[in-house]
Design a protein around this motif. Sequence first.
Motif, PDB file in Angstrom:
ATOM      1  N   GLU A   7       0.863  -1.187   0.000  1.00 23.85           N
ATOM      2  CA  GLU A   7       0.000   0.000   0.000  1.00 23.85           C
ATOM      3  C   GLU A   7       0.895   1.231   0.000  1.00 23.85           C
ATOM      4  OE1 GLU A   7      -3.424   0.339   2.555  1.00 23.85           O
ATOM      5  OE2 GLU A   7      -3.245  -1.782   3.052  1.00 23.85           O
ATOM      6  N   PHE A   8       0.339   2.354  -0.478  1.00 26.18           N
ATOM      7  CA  PHE A   8       1.089   3.599  -0.540  1.00 26.18           C
ATOM      8  C   PHE A   8       0.315   4.733   0.118  1.00 26.18           C
ATOM      9  CE2 PHE A   8       2.618   1.064  -4.068  1.00 26.18           C
ATOM     10  CZ  PHE A   8       3.992   1.194  -3.949  1.00 26.18           C
ATOM     11  N   ALA A   9       1.055   5.656   0.706  1.00 30.10           N
ATOM     12  CA  ALA A   9       0.494   6.860   1.299  1.00 30.10           C
ATOM     13  C   ALA A   9       1.078   8.059   0.557  1.00 30.10           C
ATOM     14  CB  ALA A   9       0.838   6.934   2.784  1.00 30.10           C
ATOM     15  N   LEU A  10       0.306   9.128   0.479  1.00 32.35           N
ATOM     16  CA  LEU A  10       0.745  10.335  -0.213  1.00 32.35           C
ATOM     17  C   LEU A  10       0.601  11.519   0.721  1.00 32.35           C
ATOM     18  CD1 LEU A  10       1.585  11.351  -3.120  1.00 32.35           C
ATOM     19  CD2 LEU A  10      -0.815  11.952  -3.409  1.00 32.35           C
ATOM     20  N   VAL A  11       1.631  12.361   0.775  1.00 32.12           N
ATOM     21  CA  VAL A  11       1.574  13.600   1.558  1.00 32.12           C
ATOM     22  C   VAL A  11       2.044  14.745   0.673  1.00 32.12           C
ATOM     23  CG1 VAL A  11       1.874  12.513   3.813  1.00 32.12           C
ATOM     24  CG2 VAL A  11       3.879  13.265   2.539  1.00 32.12           C
ATOM     25  N   ASP A  12       1.536  15.950   0.952  1.00 33.38           N
ATOM     26  CA  ASP A  12       2.024  17.114   0.211  1.00 33.38           C
ATOM     27  C   ASP A  12       3.287  17.631   0.896  1.00 33.38           C
ATOM     28  OD1 ASP A  12       1.222  18.678   2.412  1.00 33.38           O
ATOM     29  OD2 ASP A  12      -0.584  19.413   1.416  1.00 33.38           O
ATOM     30  N   VAL A  20      -5.225   9.057  -1.925  1.00 33.99           N
ATOM     31  CA  VAL A  20      -4.583   8.464  -3.090  1.00 33.99           C
ATOM     32  C   VAL A  20      -5.133   7.051  -3.296  1.00 33.99           C
ATOM     33  CG1 VAL A  20      -2.601   7.551  -1.806  1.00 33.99           C
ATOM     34  CG2 VAL A  20      -2.381   8.007  -4.247  1.00 33.99           C
ATOM     35  N   GLN A  21      -5.328   6.705  -4.538  1.00 27.89           N
ATOM     36  CA  GLN A  21      -5.718   5.345  -4.900  1.00 27.89           C
ATOM     37  C   GLN A  21      -4.581   4.781  -5.733  1.00 27.89           C
ATOM     38  OE1 GLN A  21      -9.262   5.086  -7.251  1.00 27.89           O
ATOM     39  NE2 GLN A  21      -9.391   2.870  -7.030  1.00 27.89           N
ATOM     40  N   SER A  22      -4.110   3.598  -5.385  1.00 29.43           N
ATOM     41  CA  SER A  22      -2.969   2.986  -6.069  1.00 29.43           C
ATOM     42  C   SER A  22      -3.345   1.607  -6.581  1.00 29.43           C
ATOM     43  CB  SER A  22      -1.795   2.852  -5.097  1.00 29.43           C
ATOM     44  OG  SER A  22      -1.437   4.097  -4.560  1.00 29.43           O
ATOM     45  N   TRP A  23      -2.729   1.237  -7.689  1.00 28.49           N
ATOM     46  CA  TRP A  23      -2.927  -0.114  -8.200  1.00 28.49           C
ATOM     47  C   TRP A  23      -1.659  -0.561  -8.915  1.00 28.49           C
ATOM     48  CZ3 TRP A  23      -5.277   4.271  -9.758  1.00 28.49           C
ATOM     49  CH2 TRP A  23      -5.143   4.669 -11.079  1.00 28.49           C
ATOM     50  N   SER A  24      -1.442  -1.864  -8.889  1.00 27.57           N
ATOM     51  CA  SER A  24      -0.264  -2.471  -9.515  1.00 27.57           C
ATOM     52  C   SER A  24      -0.513  -2.627 -11.004  1.00 27.57           C
ATOM     53  CB  SER A  24       0.008  -3.837  -8.903  1.00 27.57           C
ATOM     54  OG  SER A  24       0.152  -3.713  -7.511  1.00 27.57           O
ATOM     55  N   LEU A  40      -4.806  10.763  -7.386  1.00 30.90           N
ATOM     56  CA  LEU A  40      -4.943  11.504  -6.137  1.00 30.90           C
ATOM     57  C   LEU A  40      -6.145  12.428  -6.176  1.00 30.90           C
ATOM     58  CD1 LEU A  40      -3.677  14.741  -6.217  1.00 30.90           C
ATOM     59  CD2 LEU A  40      -1.778  13.366  -6.987  1.00 30.90           C
ATOM     60  N   ALA A  41      -6.631  12.730  -4.999  1.00 33.18           N
ATOM     61  CA  ALA A  41      -7.759  13.650  -4.846  1.00 33.18           C
ATOM     62  C   ALA A  41      -7.328  14.733  -3.870  1.00 33.18           C
ATOM     63  CB  ALA A  41      -8.989  12.913  -4.331  1.00 33.18           C
ATOM     64  N   ALA A  42      -6.987  15.883  -4.412  1.00 36.21           N
ATOM     65  CA  ALA A  42      -6.556  17.005  -3.580  1.00 36.21           C
ATOM     66  C   ALA A  42      -7.462  18.194  -3.870  1.00 36.21           C
ATOM     67  CB  ALA A  42      -5.107  17.360  -3.878  1.00 36.21           C
ATOM     68  N   PRO A  43      -7.939  18.875  -2.836  1.00 37.99           N
ATOM     69  CA  PRO A  43      -8.822  20.019  -3.067  1.00 37.99           C
ATOM     70  C   PRO A  43      -8.156  21.121  -3.894  1.00 37.99           C
ATOM     71  CG  PRO A  43      -8.335  19.764  -0.719  1.00 37.99           C
ATOM     72  CD  PRO A  43      -7.662  18.646  -1.437  1.00 37.99           C
ATOM     73  N   THR A  44      -6.860  21.307  -3.684  1.00 36.39           N
ATOM     74  CA  THR A  44      -6.085  22.258  -4.488  1.00 36.39           C
ATOM     75  C   THR A  44      -4.719  21.627  -4.757  1.00 36.39           C
ATOM     76  OG1 THR A  44      -5.265  23.344  -2.494  1.00 36.39           O
ATOM     77  CG2 THR A  44      -7.190  24.338  -3.531  1.00 36.39           C
ATOM     78  N   ALA A  46      -0.861  20.920  -4.856  1.00 34.97           N
ATOM     79  CA  ALA A  46       0.257  21.283  -3.979  1.00 34.97           C
ATOM     80  C   ALA A  46       1.486  21.524  -4.844  1.00 34.97           C
ATOM     81  CB  ALA A  46       0.520  20.170  -2.975  1.00 34.97           C
ATOM     82  N   GLU A  47       2.515  22.117  -4.253  1.00 29.75           N
ATOM     83  CA  GLU A  47       3.754  22.356  -4.996  1.00 29.75           C
ATOM     84  C   GLU A  47       4.542  21.075  -5.195  1.00 29.75           C
ATOM     85  OE1 GLU A  47       6.063  25.675  -4.423  1.00 29.75           O
ATOM     86  OE2 GLU A  47       4.414  26.987  -3.928  1.00 29.75           O
ATOM     87  N   GLY A  48       4.238  20.069  -4.405  1.00 28.98           N
ATOM     88  CA  GLY A  48       4.926  18.800  -4.543  1.00 28.98           C
ATOM     89  C   GLY A  48       4.294  17.756  -3.641  1.00 28.98           C
ATOM     90  N   TYR A  49       4.549  16.506  -3.953  1.00 37.56           N
ATOM     91  CA  TYR A  49       4.007  15.393  -3.194  1.00 37.56           C
ATOM     92  C   TYR A  49       5.104  14.373  -2.937  1.00 37.56           C
ATOM     93  CZ  TYR A  49      -0.480  17.248  -4.775  1.00 37.56           C
ATOM     94  OH  TYR A  49      -1.551  18.059  -5.029  1.00 37.56           O
ATOM     95  N   THR A  50       4.927  13.590  -1.878  1.00 42.15           N
ATOM     96  CA  THR A  50       5.818  12.473  -1.588  1.00 42.15           C
ATOM     97  C   THR A  50       4.963  11.223  -1.460  1.00 42.15           C
ATOM     98  OG1 THR A  50       7.368  13.904  -0.415  1.00 42.15           O
ATOM     99  CG2 THR A  50       7.502  11.537   0.032  1.00 42.15           C
ATOM    100  N   LEU A  51       5.301  10.214  -2.261  1.00 41.44           N
ATOM    101  CA  LEU A  51       4.624   8.921  -2.212  1.00 41.44           C
ATOM    102  C   LEU A  51       5.535   7.975  -1.450  1.00 41.44           C
ATOM    103  CD1 LEU A  51       2.156   7.279  -3.364  1.00 41.44           C
ATOM    104  CD2 LEU A  51       3.745   6.546  -5.157  1.00 41.44           C
ATOM    105  N   LYS A  52       4.993   7.294  -0.455  1.00 42.30           N
ATOM    106  CA  LYS A  52       5.810   6.387   0.337  1.00 42.30           C
ATOM    107  C   LYS A  52       5.022   5.138   0.699  1.00 42.30           C
ATOM    108  CE  LYS A  52       4.616   9.008   4.453  1.00 42.30           C
ATOM    109  NZ  LYS A  52       5.076   9.794   5.566  1.00 42.30           N
ATOM    110  N   ALA A  53       5.735   4.104   1.087  1.00 48.72           N
ATOM    111  CA  ALA A  53       5.081   2.887   1.552  1.00 48.72           C
ATOM    112  C   ALA A  53       4.307   3.221   2.822  1.00 48.72           C
ATOM    113  CB  ALA A  53       6.121   1.811   1.825  1.00 48.72           C
ATOM    114  N   GLY A  54       3.093   2.745   2.910  1.00 51.88           N
ATOM    115  CA  GLY A  54       2.271   3.010   4.080  1.00 51.88           C
ATOM    116  C   GLY A  54       0.803   2.868   3.737  1.00 51.88           C
ATOM    117  N   THR A  55      -0.028   3.065   4.722  1.00 48.74           N
ATOM    118  CA  THR A  55      -1.472   2.943   4.529  1.00 48.74           C
ATOM    119  C   THR A  55      -2.029   4.256   3.994  1.00 48.74           C
ATOM    120  OG1 THR A  55      -1.585   1.372   6.344  1.00 48.74           O
ATOM    121  CG2 THR A  55      -3.649   2.388   5.663  1.00 48.74           C
ATOM    122  N   ALA A  56      -2.772   4.167   2.915  1.00 44.48           N
ATOM    123  CA  ALA A  56      -3.368   5.358   2.310  1.00 44.48           C
ATOM    124  C   ALA A  56      -4.416   5.954   3.243  1.00 44.48           C
ATOM    125  CB  ALA A  56      -4.011   4.997   0.974  1.00 44.48           C
ATOM    126  N   THR A  57      -4.567   7.256   3.184  1.00 46.38           N
ATOM    127  CA  THR A  57      -5.589   7.939   3.955  1.00 46.38           C
ATOM    128  C   THR A  57      -6.958   7.521   3.438  1.00 46.38           C
ATOM    129  OG1 THR A  57      -4.127   9.817   4.272  1.00 46.38           O
ATOM    130  CG2 THR A  57      -6.467  10.223   4.589  1.00 46.38           C
TER     131      THR A  57
END
Length: 108
Positions: A7-12, A20-24, A40-44, A46-57
């Motif tokens: 699974e992946f998590a995304l942060v700004d 974030v929705q991820s698929w192989s 990804l679903a972001a209201p506005t 961002a200037e950048g994002y980081t995708l990392k291993a983890g549980t998606a919001t």
Amino acid sequence: MVAADQEFALVDRGGTAVLVQSWSIAFWPDGSLKRSAHALAAPTPAEGYTLKAGTATAAVTPVTITEHEDHLDAEGPNRCQSCSCSTDRCPRLQAVRKRRLSKAGSLA
């Protein structure tokens, strides 16, 4: 090596979690993940994002799809109904369009 079911998590850039929705989409011969796709679903933006291993919001209001013989219902923040026939010939979808147009006045 990334596990096939990772699974992946995304942060700004500010560290705020972003939906974030991820698929192989491709795997190595050993079964590990080669490529993945993400939406990804972001209201506005961002200037950048980081995708990392983890549980998606998780979404505050998840979307549930129910399949019926002649249509699909999507329930979530908005409600949608889709016919299994062509949208040009679907009386249920045409009725929904007419109601929305009459309430909105126009699509402009």
